[in-house]
Design an enzyme around this catalytic site. Structure first.
Site, PDB file in Angstrom:
ATOM      1  N   GLU A  64      -9.003   6.168  12.020  1.00 23.75           N
ATOM      2  CA  GLU A  64      -7.906   5.447  11.874  1.00 23.75           C
ATOM      3  C   GLU A  64      -7.174   5.963  10.887  1.00 23.75           C
ATOM      4  O   GLU A  64      -7.478   6.740  10.059  1.00 23.75           O
ATOM      5  CB  GLU A  64      -8.045   3.868  10.281  1.00 23.75           C
ATOM      6  N   LYS A 116      -6.619  -9.427  -7.421  1.00 25.67           N
ATOM      7  CA  LYS A 116      -7.174  -8.292  -7.901  1.00 25.67           C
ATOM      8  C   LYS A 116      -6.364  -7.310  -6.321  1.00 25.67           C
ATOM      9  O   LYS A 116      -6.931  -6.572  -5.196  1.00 25.67           O
ATOM     10  CB  LYS A 116      -8.365  -7.884  -8.168  1.00 25.67           C
ATOM     11  N   CYS A 130      -1.722  -3.393   9.264  1.00 30.79           N
ATOM     12  CA  CYS A 130      -3.022  -3.539   9.890  1.00 30.79           C
ATOM     13  C   CYS A 130      -2.939  -3.140  11.428  1.00 30.79           C
ATOM     14  O   CYS A 130      -3.714  -3.370  12.288  1.00 30.79           O
ATOM     15  CB  CYS A 130      -3.851  -4.361   9.707  1.00 30.79           C
ATOM     16  N   GLU A 168     -11.630  -8.179   5.691  1.00 32.61           N
ATOM     17  CA  GLU A 168     -10.148  -7.951   7.193  1.00 32.61           C
ATOM     18  C   GLU A 168     -10.591  -6.486   6.663  1.00 32.61           C
ATOM     19  O   GLU A 168      -9.903  -5.948   5.700  1.00 32.61           O
ATOM     20  CB  GLU A 168      -9.227  -9.025   6.948  1.00 32.61           C
TER      21      GLU A 168
HETATM   22  P1  NAD Z   1      -9.334   0.170   0.596  1.00 33.90           P
HETATM   23  O1  NAD Z   1     -10.092   0.141   0.954  1.00 33.90           O
HETATM   24  O2  NAD Z   1      -8.921   1.507  -0.585  1.00 33.90           O
HETATM   25  O3  NAD Z   1      -8.287  -1.045  -0.697  1.00 33.90           O
HETATM   26  C1  NAD Z   1      -8.037  -1.925  -1.165  1.00 33.90           C
HETATM   27  C2  NAD Z   1      -8.741  -2.971  -2.084  1.00 33.90           C
HETATM   28  O4  NAD Z   1     -10.197  -2.869  -2.367  1.00 33.90           O
HETATM   29  C3  NAD Z   1      -7.853  -2.382  -3.331  1.00 33.90           C
HETATM   30  O5  NAD Z   1      -7.450  -3.958  -4.289  1.00 33.90           O
HETATM   31  C4  NAD Z   1      -8.996  -2.014  -4.283  1.00 33.90           C
HETATM   32  O6  NAD Z   1      -8.534  -1.412  -5.708  1.00 33.90           O
HETATM   33  C5  NAD Z   1     -10.105  -2.303  -3.516  1.00 33.90           C
HETATM   34  N1  NAD Z   1     -11.628  -1.968  -4.420  1.00 33.90           N
HETATM   35  C6  NAD Z   1     -11.028  -0.035  -4.260  1.00 33.90           C
HETATM   36  N2  NAD Z   1     -12.882   0.068  -4.092  1.00 33.90           N
HETATM   37  C7  NAD Z   1     -13.179  -1.127  -4.280  1.00 33.90           C
HETATM   38  C8  NAD Z   1     -14.748  -0.983  -4.488  1.00 33.90           C
HETATM   39  N3  NAD Z   1     -15.827  -0.223  -4.775  1.00 33.90           N
HETATM   40  N4  NAD Z   1     -15.351  -2.578  -4.247  1.00 33.90           N
HETATM   41  C9  NAD Z   1     -14.528  -3.274  -4.707  1.00 33.90           C
HETATM   42  N5  NAD Z   1     -12.964  -3.367  -3.854  1.00 33.90           N
HETATM   43  C10 NAD Z   1     -12.570  -1.691  -3.964  1.00 33.90           C
HETATM   44  O7  NAD Z   1      -8.133   0.282   0.839  1.00 33.90           O
HETATM   45  P2  NAD Z   1      -6.410  -0.125   0.725  1.00 33.90           P
HETATM   46  O8  NAD Z   1      -5.979   1.282   0.840  1.00 33.90           O
HETATM   47  O9  NAD Z   1      -5.306  -0.636  -0.264  1.00 33.90           O
HETATM   48  O10 NAD Z   1      -5.549  -0.628   2.380  1.00 33.90           O
HETATM   49  C11 NAD Z   1      -5.546   0.110   3.548  1.00 33.90           C
HETATM   50  C12 NAD Z   1      -6.983  -0.648   4.615  1.00 33.90           C
HETATM   51  O11 NAD Z   1      -6.005  -2.250   4.646  1.00 33.90           O
HETATM   52  C13 NAD Z   1      -6.412  -0.287   5.918  1.00 33.90           C
HETATM   53  O12 NAD Z   1      -7.730   0.433   6.384  1.00 33.90           O
HETATM   54  C14 NAD Z   1      -6.305  -0.766   6.813  1.00 33.90           C
HETATM   55  O13 NAD Z   1      -6.291  -0.935   7.987  1.00 33.90           O
HETATM   56  C15 NAD Z   1      -6.367  -2.436   6.198  1.00 33.90           C
HETATM   57  N6  NAD Z   1      -5.750  -3.755   6.147  1.00 33.90           N
HETATM   58  C16 NAD Z   1      -6.598  -4.115   6.965  1.00 33.90           C
HETATM   59  C17 NAD Z   1      -6.568  -5.639   7.452  1.00 33.90           C
HETATM   60  C18 NAD Z   1      -6.554  -6.303   8.383  1.00 33.90           C
HETATM   61  O14 NAD Z   1      -5.863  -7.523   8.711  1.00 33.90           O
HETATM   62  N7  NAD Z   1      -7.712  -6.197   9.168  1.00 33.90           N
HETATM   63  C19 NAD Z   1      -4.792  -6.073   6.895  1.00 33.90           C
HETATM   64  C20 NAD Z   1      -3.807  -5.439   5.748  1.00 33.90           C
HETATM   65  C21 NAD Z   1      -4.920  -3.646   6.270  1.00 33.90           C
END
Ligand code: NAD
Length: 486
Positions: free
Chosen positions: A378, A172, A280, A246
């Site tokens: 963040e 997804k 990230c 992550e």
């Molecule tokens: P997000 O948490 O908004 O979304 C991530 C994914 O989760 C998307 O596919 C989204 O559709 C899905 N999602 C949304 N609501 C959900 C729910 N209730 N239950 C399950 N899944 C759900 O994050 P984003 O804005 O897409 O990404 C940015 C974030 O990702 C930043 O906080 C960044 O630090 C983090 N990130 C971390 C790493 C790492 O390795 N630590 C790597 C890349 C990004």
């Protein structure tokens, strides 16, 4: 660039009312459409993956690896198509997009080789006539939920070890970057994965929640924000499913008073402003010893001012936009908060000369309190907070004083100080005399505290998250001594 769901080896269209536009964050250009799937579509994909599992898990692992090697060759051939799609829909400049695609290829290649290394363990049994060993078995269907900031790398670094271990997958991807996920599905189809082994369902929370909840889904790997990740890991704990999350970061770079300041400033600017601060592993805090702080800030400020923002495909552009208007607004709101908390040296707000796109200005704050909001929350944009400290101990306390712990960096020419700092920083990764970002396919990647829960991704053990270890005792005859204990 119209994206479609890929389920059971076929391309599924939703009704036009169930699609959304995919637009470029650089200029608002409509790039195509993407499905906004609901839970019902997700369930169809999970059932297809469930039906494909017996055949795929019974396929010898080296044969599974061969399909991943085929995928590597397709990704190499299509690297430029994928890089351009990535630059257009996510906004990172084309050079950074090419770098991400190359990294993804190297990782799939490494994981494909794991097909011949899914090794167990043997040990002498305490019973005579007995052979004791372990073997690894796949979970079944695994759910992969990914963010927009590395929309090629992260799906592939989850899919490859899951597939090599014998699981079937449902991905997804993030709604902001559907086309790169669509291309990954297209390349998997060409590589020849049997139908139902790889499935991609677009949409946002509804299909993601359905994926976590479904009883056929035996493990979940999530990358995204801490807020959503904690919800995912808590729910998986209730459902008793293995989970790996992550999440967010607030990565520090420590500049000690013996550092090479030119190199430290370049690394800081790359880490803070590269990929528009949306890595990230981005550097968001520079923790600098007082003696060198003025000189260091001047050097980083000069580099920040030299950044040229613009369309990611344009020559000479060194910074693309935020991924979305919402993300840019979040960054701008933090530069407003920062203006009240610290001294603004460069930037603040958005780049008004680029009104069609979502461009926050590269921003540098000095004299930031280690406990202020811009130093602890963040932001996920090109905003750097400089925190001045008197001692190494104070630097460590500031670095560790946040809820996150992905990566960190220290600039020093003193080996003993470097080792002391490495041992004391609460992060999953530390770089010495190198930027906070970066990671190699064969090295583990992940964070601690509210950044990471569950085993590391990438590296030699990534496939183990996608497997269960089984212990086997074979009584092969002879004089077996029985034990009253077992
Ligand atoms: P997000 O948490 O908004 O979304 C991530 C994914 O989760 C998307 O596919 C989204 O559709 C899905 N999602 C949304 N609501 C959900 C729910 N209730 N239950 C399950 N899944 C759900 O994050 P984003 O804005 O897409 O990404 C940015 C974030 O990702 C930043 O906080 C960044 O630090 C983090 N990130 C971390 C790493 C790492 O390795 N630590 C790597 C890349 C990004």
């Amino acid at each position: 660039m119209n994206s479609r769901n890929y389920i059971d080896g076929a391309w599924h269209d939703l009704r036009p009312s169930e699609t959304a536009h995919n637009t470029s964050p650089a200029d608002g250009e409509v790039l195509g459409t993407t499905p906004v799937s609901g839970a019902d579509t997700m369930v169809v994909a999970i059932e297809a993956a469930h039906a494909a599992f017996p055949g795929w898990s019974a396929t010898p692992a080296p044969k599974r690896g061969e399909l991943l090697f085929r995928l590597v060759r397709i990704l190499e051939r299509e690297a430029e198509t994928l890089s351009r799609a990535l630059a257009l829909e996510e906004g990172k400049i084309i050079g950074e997009a090419r770098g991400e695609v190359q990294k993804a290829i190297r990782y799939v290649e490494f994981a494909a080789g794991d097909a011949r290394r899914l090794t167990g363990y043997t040990a002498p049994s305490e019973l005579s006539g007995t052979f004791a060993f372990t073997m690894w078995r796949p979970h079944g269907v695994v759910g992969l939920i990914t963010p927009w900031n590395f929309p090629v790398c992260i799906p592939l670094w989850k899919m490859a070890p899951a597939l090599v271990a014998g699981n079937t997958v449902v991905l997804k991807p993030a709604p902001e970057t559907p086309y790169t996920a669509h291309l990954i599905a297209l390349y998997c189809e060409e590589a020849g994965f049997p139908k139902g082994v790889v499935n991609v369902v677009h949409g946002d929370a509804a299909p993601a929640v359905a994926l976590i909840e479904h009883p056929h889904v035996r493990a979940v790997s999530f990358t995204g924000s801490t807020e959503v990740g904690i919800r995912v890991s808590s729910r998986c704990a209730q459902l008793n499913k293995p989970v790996q999350c992550e999440m967010g970061g607030k990565n520090p770079i420590l500049i000690l008073d013996d550092a090479d300041l030119d190199k430290a400033a370049i690394a800081t600017a790359q880490g803070a402003f590269g990929s528009t601060g949306q890595r990230c592993t981005a550097t968001s805090r520079a923790i600098v010893m007082d003696a060198v702080a003025d000189a260091y800030v001047a050097k980083v400020a000069a580099l920040a001012k030299a950044i040229r923002a613009g369309h990611p495909l344009e020559d000479g552009v060194t910074m693309g936009p935020s991924v979305s208007e919402r993300q840019m607004e979040k960054v701008v709101s933090y530069t407003d908060i920062g203006a009240a908390e610290a001294k603004l040296v460069v930037g603040g707000g958005r780049i008004t000369a680029l009104p069609k796109g979502y461009f926050p200005a590269p921003t540098l704050f000095d004299h930031v309190s280690a406990t202020g909001r811009i130093a602890t929350e963040e932001i996920f944009g090109p905003v750097l907070s400089v925190i001045r400290v008197a001692t190494v101990d104070e630097a460590i306390d500031a670095a560790n004083g946040v809820q996150f712990g992905l990566t960190s960096s220290v600039y020093t020419n003193d080996l003993s100080r470097a080792f002391s700092v490495i041992e004391r920083l609460d992060t999953g990764m530390t770089q010495v005399n190198a930027p906070t970002m970066g990671g190699e396919a064969h090295m583990p990647f992940g964070g601690v505290k509210n950044t990471g829960v569950g085993p590391r991704e990438m590296g030699p053990n990534a496939w183990r998250f996608y497997s269960e270890e089984k212990t086997v005792y074979i009584n092969h005859g002879g004089a077996r001594r029985t034990s009253s204990f077992y």
